[in-house]
Motif scaffolding. Structure first.
Motif, PDB file in Angstrom:
ATOM      1  N   LEU A   1       0.859  -1.176   0.000  1.00 18.88           N
ATOM      2  CA  LEU A   1       0.000   0.000   0.000  1.00 18.88           C
ATOM      3  C   LEU A   1       0.893   1.223   0.000  1.00 18.88           C
ATOM      4  O   LEU A   1       1.710   1.405   0.891  1.00 18.88           O
ATOM      5  N   LYS A   2       0.782   2.043  -1.032  1.00 19.71           N
ATOM      6  CA  LYS A   2       1.673   3.188  -1.206  1.00 19.71           C
ATOM      7  C   LYS A   2       0.973   4.515  -0.934  1.00 19.71           C
ATOM      8  O   LYS A   2       1.488   5.564  -1.279  1.00 19.71           O
ATOM      9  N   SER A   3      -0.212   4.459  -0.340  1.00 14.99           N
ATOM     10  CA  SER A   3      -0.960   5.683  -0.045  1.00 14.99           C
ATOM     11  C   SER A   3      -1.508   5.603   1.377  1.00 14.99           C
ATOM     12  O   SER A   3      -1.478   4.556   2.004  1.00 14.99           O
ATOM     13  N   TYR A   4      -2.008   6.731   1.825  1.00 16.18           N
ATOM     14  CA  TYR A   4      -2.562   6.853   3.170  1.00 16.18           C
ATOM     15  C   TYR A   4      -4.015   7.295   3.094  1.00 16.18           C
ATOM     16  O   TYR A   4      -4.498   7.706   2.036  1.00 16.18           O
TER      17      TYR A   4
ATOM     18  N   ASN B   1      -7.169   9.510   3.136  1.00 19.61           N
ATOM     19  CA  ASN B   1      -7.409  10.840   2.569  1.00 19.61           C
ATOM     20  C   ASN B   1      -6.469  11.177   1.409  1.00 19.61           C
ATOM     21  O   ASN B   1      -6.295  12.349   1.070  1.00 19.61           O
ATOM     22  N   GLN B   2      -5.865  10.155   0.818  1.00 17.29           N
ATOM     23  CA  GLN B   2      -5.081  10.299  -0.408  1.00 17.29           C
ATOM     24  C   GLN B   2      -5.679   9.359  -1.446  1.00 17.29           C
ATOM     25  O   GLN B   2      -6.352   8.386  -1.097  1.00 17.29           O
ATOM     26  N   PRO B   3      -5.416   9.610  -2.730  1.00 22.05           N
ATOM     27  CA  PRO B   3      -5.849   8.635  -3.737  1.00 22.05           C
ATOM     28  C   PRO B   3      -5.189   7.275  -3.466  1.00 22.05           C
ATOM     29  O   PRO B   3      -4.032   7.206  -3.042  1.00 22.05           O
ATOM     30  N   LEU B   4      -5.943   6.211  -3.690  1.00 17.95           N
ATOM     31  CA  LEU B   4      -5.444   4.861  -3.475  1.00 17.95           C
ATOM     32  C   LEU B   4      -4.317   4.539  -4.451  1.00 17.95           C
ATOM     33  O   LEU B   4      -4.412   4.832  -5.646  1.00 17.95           O
ATOM     34  N   GLU B   5      -3.264   3.941  -3.939  1.00 23.42           N
ATOM     35  CA  GLU B   5      -2.215   3.361  -4.777  1.00 23.42           C
ATOM     36  C   GLU B   5      -1.757   2.086  -4.089  1.00 23.42           C
ATOM     37  O   GLU B   5      -1.155   2.115  -3.016  1.00 23.42           O
TER      38      GLU B   5
ATOM     39  N   GLN C   1      -5.413   1.946  -8.518  1.00 27.69           N
ATOM     40  CA  GLN C   1      -5.316   3.373  -8.215  1.00 27.69           C
ATOM     41  C   GLN C   1      -6.670   4.049  -8.359  1.00 27.69           C
ATOM     42  O   GLN C   1      -7.515   3.612  -9.136  1.00 27.69           O
TER      43      GLN C   1
ATOM     44  N   ARG D   1      -8.295   8.261  -8.588  1.00 29.83           N
ATOM     45  CA  ARG D   1      -7.950   9.679  -8.753  1.00 29.83           C
ATOM     46  C   ARG D   1      -8.375  10.483  -7.533  1.00 29.83           C
ATOM     47  O   ARG D   1      -7.738  11.444  -7.159  1.00 29.83           O
TER      48      ARG D   1
ATOM     49  N   PRO E   1      -9.349  11.037  -3.461  1.00 30.54           N
ATOM     50  CA  PRO E   1      -8.876  10.540  -2.168  1.00 30.54           C
ATOM     51  C   PRO E   1      -9.823   9.497  -1.587  1.00 30.54           C
ATOM     52  O   PRO E   1     -11.037   9.559  -1.777  1.00 30.54           O
TER      53      PRO E   1
END
Length: 117
Positions: free
Chosen positions: A31-34, A36-40, A97, A99, A101
């Motif tokens: 998981l490369k996102s947190y 309240n950020q867009p999913l990655e 991903q 776009r 959050p």
């Protein structure tokens, strides 16, 4: 091309359960996102053999698959885009991903992966 399915349920930020697969499989994820950020999210594919990224297709599973698995298919999930990529080391990953959050602290969804065998 014979359609083969692999369902992976991703629970929250922490669990990946592979479904049935004859050759292709899923491994670790990153998981490369947190919140309240867009999913990655990257999901490792294993046992890919000599498949190319063009031969492996990933998408959000159908409503029927969600229903059979007992997983709610929220409308938000339709915003997730999937792409199969090859890392420099030759390993393949499914990249999920969005776009927009992600404001939900837990996500639960199924991924369908197709390949020619």
């Amino acid at each position: 091309m014979v359609r083969t399915k692999l369902a992976a349920a991703i629970l929250g930020a922490g669990m990946l359960w592979p479904g049935l697969a004859s050759a292709l499989g899923v491994g670790d994820y990153s998981l490369k996102s947190y919140l309240n950020q867009p999913l990655e999210l990257e999901i490792d594919l294993i046992e890919t053999g000599d498949l190319s990224t063009e031969e492996v297709l990933a998408a959000l599973a159908s409503e029927g698959d969600f229903s059979r698995a007992g997983v709610e298919r929220l409308f938000f999930l339709t915003d997730i885009r999937f792409e199969v990529r090859q890392r420099p080391n030759g390993r393949m990953v499914v990249v999920a991903q969005t776009r927009k959050p992600v404001t939900e602290p837990f996500l639960n969804f199924l991924v369908e992966v197709q390949w020619p065998q």
